[in-house]
Design a protein around this motif. Structure first.
Motif, PDB file in Angstrom:
ATOM      1  N   ALA A  96       0.849  -1.190   0.000  1.00 60.63           N
ATOM      2  CA  ALA A  96       0.000   0.000   0.000  1.00 60.63           C
ATOM      3  C   ALA A  96       0.885   1.241   0.000  1.00 60.63           C
ATOM      4  O   ALA A  96       2.023   1.193   0.478  1.00 60.63           O
ATOM      5  CB  ALA A  96      -0.900   0.014   1.220  1.00 60.63           C
ATOM      6  N   LEU A  97       0.373   2.354  -0.533  1.00 65.75           N
ATOM      7  CA  LEU A  97       1.094   3.635  -0.586  1.00 65.75           C
ATOM      8  C   LEU A  97       2.455   3.474  -1.286  1.00 65.75           C
ATOM      9  O   LEU A  97       3.402   4.188  -0.973  1.00 65.75           O
ATOM     10  CB  LEU A  97       1.300   4.216   0.822  1.00 65.75           C
TER      11      LEU A  97
ATOM     12  N   SER B 116      -5.469   1.016  -2.057  1.00 62.07           N
ATOM     13  CA  SER B 116      -4.789  -0.238  -2.426  1.00 62.07           C
ATOM     14  C   SER B 116      -5.771  -1.400  -2.599  1.00 62.07           C
ATOM     15  O   SER B 116      -5.366  -2.554  -2.695  1.00 62.07           O
ATOM     16  CB  SER B 116      -3.695  -0.592  -1.417  1.00 62.07           C
ATOM     17  N   ALA B 117      -7.089  -1.074  -2.657  1.00 68.76           N
ATOM     18  CA  ALA B 117      -8.110  -2.127  -2.795  1.00 68.76           C
ATOM     19  C   ALA B 117      -7.842  -3.009  -4.015  1.00 68.76           C
ATOM     20  O   ALA B 117      -7.970  -4.237  -3.955  1.00 68.76           O
ATOM     21  CB  ALA B 117      -9.497  -1.499  -2.895  1.00 68.76           C
ATOM     22  N   GLU B 118      -7.440  -2.363  -5.118  1.00 73.04           N
ATOM     23  CA  GLU B 118      -7.248  -3.109  -6.369  1.00 73.04           C
ATOM     24  C   GLU B 118      -6.068  -4.096  -6.244  1.00 73.04           C
ATOM     25  O   GLU B 118      -6.085  -5.181  -6.828  1.00 73.04           O
ATOM     26  CB  GLU B 118      -7.050  -2.110  -7.518  1.00 73.04           C
ATOM     27  N   ILE B 119      -5.066  -3.713  -5.464  1.00 71.55           N
ATOM     28  CA  ILE B 119      -3.915  -4.609  -5.259  1.00 71.55           C
ATOM     29  C   ILE B 119      -4.371  -5.872  -4.515  1.00 71.55           C
ATOM     30  O   ILE B 119      -3.996  -6.992  -4.873  1.00 71.55           O
ATOM     31  CB  ILE B 119      -2.810  -3.882  -4.457  1.00 71.55           C
ATOM     32  N   VAL B 120      -5.209  -5.682  -3.493  1.00 69.39           N
ATOM     33  CA  VAL B 120      -5.715  -6.827  -2.717  1.00 69.39           C
ATOM     34  C   VAL B 120      -6.581  -7.712  -3.619  1.00 69.39           C
ATOM     35  O   VAL B 120      -6.442  -8.937  -3.638  1.00 69.39           O
ATOM     36  CB  VAL B 120      -6.524  -6.340  -1.486  1.00 69.39           C
TER      37      VAL B 120
ATOM     38  N   PHE C 298      -4.592  14.203   9.184  1.00 71.60           N
ATOM     39  CA  PHE C 298      -3.610  13.839   8.152  1.00 71.60           C
ATOM     40  C   PHE C 298      -3.384  14.911   7.084  1.00 71.60           C
ATOM     41  O   PHE C 298      -2.326  14.915   6.448  1.00 71.60           O
ATOM     42  CB  PHE C 298      -4.031  12.531   7.458  1.00 71.60           C
ATOM     43  N   GLY C 299      -4.370  15.773   6.864  1.00 73.43           N
ATOM     44  CA  GLY C 299      -4.230  16.789   5.808  1.00 73.43           C
ATOM     45  C   GLY C 299      -4.606  16.227   4.444  1.00 73.43           C
ATOM     46  O   GLY C 299      -4.737  15.006   4.268  1.00 73.43           O
ATOM     47  N   ASP C 300      -4.767  17.145   3.477  1.00 76.97           N
ATOM     48  CA  ASP C 300      -5.293  16.777   2.158  1.00 76.97           C
ATOM     49  C   ASP C 300      -4.389  15.817   1.388  1.00 76.97           C
ATOM     50  O   ASP C 300      -4.870  14.891   0.748  1.00 76.97           O
ATOM     51  CB  ASP C 300      -5.513  18.050   1.317  1.00 76.97           C
TER      52      ASP C 300
ATOM     53  N   ALA D  87      -3.607  10.196  -0.826  1.00 78.96           N
ATOM     54  CA  ALA D  87      -2.831   8.956  -0.955  1.00 78.96           C
ATOM     55  C   ALA D  87      -3.587   7.768  -0.348  1.00 78.96           C
ATOM     56  O   ALA D  87      -3.512   6.654  -0.866  1.00 78.96           O
ATOM     57  CB  ALA D  87      -1.483   9.128  -0.268  1.00 78.96           C
ATOM     58  N   TYR D  88      -4.316   8.008   0.733  1.00 79.78           N
ATOM     59  CA  TYR D  88      -5.036   6.914   1.397  1.00 79.78           C
ATOM     60  C   TYR D  88      -6.282   6.471   0.617  1.00 79.78           C
ATOM     61  O   TYR D  88      -6.705   5.336   0.726  1.00 79.78           O
ATOM     62  CB  TYR D  88      -5.471   7.330   2.812  1.00 79.78           C
TER      63      TYR D  88
END
Ligand SMILES: [Zn+2]
Length: 291
Positions: A2-3, A29-33, A97-99, A104-105
């Motif tokens: 992820a990231l 990272s859903a697509e990676i899983v 976390f900020g924009d 990224a998340y």
């Protein structure tokens, strides 16, 4: 993966007659899983089981729920609403976390209320083929946090009830974020996991730990020391930025190869410092009210 980094957060797949995925990673990272599962020949998942609704654990849940459209989604009652409507969760996370990090998340997708079911403490999910997952509520890191034990094998999927420790950074970094970290409750949950006499811990950040009891004991010690140190700095009027820098320096010094810590670890440390400061300020206020 992820990231853009390996070993960022783990999602654990358990295969009996039915399949379960404990934690799902970030929305981004859903697509990676999904692809990893497809590469293993899995095009259906029966149970999506986030340990809690922080973005690195349940962020991908909505996207995966849409893809695996027969999966049931089980979560602690206090987390249920955030999976159905992640708006409030994202607003709170954006403040911390900020924009840029939020981008990224990735944005968690809402899940229809009819598909999200709560899981109670001690409730079992029988996957068949001698694989039974039992929910063990382990609040402290967050008030809605839970772990799972795979009964027959004695594996405990800890979620963030334990700290961060990886091969590259083999030192424990407590995960004590806002808004609901509570030291006493977290220590109680670690004792609870200890009493299960687990054979292995499967941790999200990151990997499988064989010496489960030793690792739990190390977590108890590191949490106590971590909160005490931040407490001292708070009393001395140290700023948050200085606390983060001092804790990072100390962690780095104890690594086998001392090095400057990467940004993602500094983000974790900052989050953990903020959570402890909030917890200590609240405890202080409670003590003053009692007095
Ligand atoms: Zn968390």
């Amino acid at each position: 993966m992820a990231l853009g980094r390996p070993t960022t957060v783990a999602a654990y797949l358990i295969k009996g007659k039915e399949t379960a995925l404990i934690d799902t990673g970030y929305a981004s990272s859903a697509e990676i899983v999904r692809k990893d599962l497809a590469d293993s020949g899995l095009y259906a998942i029966d149970h999506l089981l986030p340990t809690h609704v922080h973005l690195d654990h349940s962020g991908a849940c909505g996207t995966l729920a849409a893809f695996f459209d027969t999966a049931s989604i089980r979560v602690h009652p206090k987390g249920e609403q955030h999976l159905i409507d992640p708006t409030k969760l994202c607003e709170g996370a954006r403040v911390i976390f900020g924009d840029n990090l939020m981008k990224a998340y990735g944005r968690p997708q809402p899940i229809s209320a009819s598909r999200v079911k709560v899981i109670n403490d001690g409730e079992e999910i029988d996957l068949g083929k001698g694989m039974t997952l039992r929910s063990v509520w382990t609040p402290g890191h967050a008030s809605h946090h839970l772990s799972y034990i795979l009964e027959e094998i004695g594996m405990v999927f800890t979620g963030d009830a334990v700290g961060i420790r990886s091969k590259r950074f083999p030192i424990l970094i407590p995960t004590t974020p806002p808004t609901s970290f509570n030291l006493e409750v977290a220590l109680g949950s670690l004792q609870r996991l200890r009493q299960l006499s687990p054979k292995q811990l499967l941790t999200p950040h990151y990997g499988v730990v064989g010496s489960a009891r030793d690792e739990i004991d190390a977590n108890i010690r590191s949490l106590e020391v971590w909160v005490a140190k931040i407490g001292e700095m708070l009393k001395a009027g140290t700023t948050i930025d200085s606390m983060v820098a001092l804790m990072a320096e100390e962690i780095s010094r104890h690594l086998p190869n001392p090095m400057e810590l990467p940004d993602f670890l500094l983000t974790s440390i900052r989050l953990s410092v903020l959570g402890v400061v909030r917890y200590l300020n609240l405890s202080d206020r409670r003590t003053r009210i009692v007095k």
